[in-house]
Design a protein around this motif. Sequence first.
Motif, short mmCIF file in Angstrom:
data_model
loop_
_atom_site.label_atom_id
_atom_site.label_comp_id
_atom_site.label_asym_id
_atom_site.label_seq_id
_atom_site.Cartn_x
_atom_site.Cartn_y
_atom_site.Cartn_z
N PRO A 55 0.94 -1.33 -0.10
CA PRO A 55 0.22 -0.04 -0.17
C PRO A 55 1.34 1.64 -0.08
O PRO A 55 0.27 2.57 -0.80
CB PRO A 55 -1.26 -0.46 1.02
CG PRO A 55 -1.08 -1.58 0.98
CD PRO A 55 0.71 -2.18 1.22
N ASN A 56 1.73 1.17 0.28
CA ASN A 56 3.03 2.75 1.17
C ASN A 56 3.36 2.68 -0.65
O ASN A 56 3.36 3.97 -0.71
CB ASN A 56 4.09 2.75 2.60
CG ASN A 56 2.78 2.95 2.82
OD1 ASN A 56 1.97 3.61 3.28
ND2 ASN A 56 3.33 2.18 3.88
N GLN A 110 -4.63 9.66 6.96
CA GLN A 110 -3.46 8.22 6.27
C GLN A 110 -2.59 7.23 7.51
O GLN A 110 -2.29 6.64 7.84
CB GLN A 110 -3.65 8.55 4.91
CG GLN A 110 -3.35 7.36 4.48
CD GLN A 110 -2.35 6.68 4.60
OE1 GLN A 110 -1.02 7.44 4.53
NE2 GLN A 110 -1.86 5.51 4.66
N GLY A 145 -3.16 3.79 8.12
CA GLY A 145 -2.01 2.83 7.60
C GLY A 145 -1.46 2.35 8.83
O GLY A 145 -1.31 1.00 8.47
N GLY A 159 -2.03 -1.76 8.76
CA GLY A 159 -0.74 -2.65 9.08
C GLY A 159 -1.10 -3.99 9.47
O GLY A 159 -0.71 -4.52 9.71
N HIS A 193 -3.13 -6.50 9.24
CA HIS A 193 -2.69 -7.30 8.56
C HIS A 193 -2.07 -8.73 9.13
O HIS A 193 -1.57 -9.39 9.03
CB HIS A 193 -1.95 -6.68 7.66
CG HIS A 193 -2.65 -5.78 6.68
ND1 HIS A 193 -2.17 -4.92 5.57
CD2 HIS A 193 -4.08 -5.52 6.14
CE1 HIS A 193 -2.89 -4.23 5.06
NE2 HIS A 193 -4.31 -4.53 5.31
N THR A 230 -10.01 -1.31 12.61
CA THR A 230 -9.75 -1.78 11.78
C THR A 230 -11.88 -0.92 11.15
O THR A 230 -11.93 -0.17 10.31
CB THR A 230 -10.00 -2.93 10.56
OG1 THR A 230 -8.22 -2.86 11.07
CG2 THR A 230 -9.92 -2.26 8.75
N THR A 268 -4.91 7.18 1.15
CA THR A 268 -5.83 6.50 2.05
C THR A 268 -6.12 4.78 0.64
O THR A 268 -6.28 4.01 1.15
CB THR A 268 -6.40 7.16 2.23
OG1 THR A 268 -6.15 8.33 3.05
CG2 THR A 268 -7.46 6.22 2.73
N TRP A 273 -4.03 1.55 0.89
CA TRP A 273 -4.64 0.80 2.10
C TRP A 273 -6.37 0.24 2.33
O TRP A 273 -5.98 -1.01 2.51
CB TRP A 273 -4.55 1.48 3.67
CG TRP A 273 -3.36 2.11 3.56
CD1 TRP A 273 -1.84 3.11 3.53
CD2 TRP A 273 -2.69 1.09 4.32
NE1 TRP A 273 -1.04 2.16 3.69
CE2 TRP A 273 -0.77 1.72 4.19
CE3 TRP A 273 -1.94 -0.43 4.83
CZ2 TRP A 273 -0.02 1.03 4.81
CZ3 TRP A 273 -1.21 -0.80 5.59
CH2 TRP A 273 -0.03 -0.85 5.24
#
Length: 211
Positions: free
Chosen positions: A10-11, A99, A104, A108, A111, A132, A161, A164
């Motif tokens: 994502p980043n 974000q 993030g 993260g 995840h 989340t 954003t 993500w």
Amino acid sequence: MIDLYTWQTPNGRKASIGLEEFGLDYETHAINIGKDEQFAPEFLKISPNNKIPAIVDRDTGTAMMESGAILLYLADKTGRLMPGDEKGRWKVTEWLMMQMGSVGPMLGQTHHFARFNSGKAPYAEERFLNETKRIYGVLNKRLGETEYLAGDDYSIADIATWPWISRYEWHRIDWADFPDLKRWYLAVAGRPAVQRGYDVPNKVQEIPLPE
């Protein structure tokens, strides 16, 4: 010309989508974080925090790490995707920081605990899944009030954003609870620059699209 050092996270996609949206020429250098290439001495000279993405602007010799800073730098360089008025700039900055500080880091962690280590740390898994869902709710509420995160116009806050949220399949959410976020997600996913930037440095899948 911009040198982009990145991987398909994502980043990383924030930077490549940004470069595509800004219409800047860039050369991609894949940094395979699965092979610890982010710790190579040459890369650390550009990104001392050993994180992707990073850029080097050949026009100015400027090296830049941190995805939010990269988007701010490119917006300043091009004069695009950031309002010209002070109130508008601060609104974009506000949602960009949302974000960077919440979307993030918290997604993260989801995840890490819920996707890759499911069942190993129940407390952490529950905590970050709940966070989340809370963040999804914040974004959904905002996007029920405005077309894009910072207002009527697409901006670097949306670019930051969206990647993500594009991992929503990992977040165990029900899109029926977030209709305005879904509307925004699909609108951004349909942008040609987003579609091109999503596949940098390598195409690993089609953009996920909720039904």
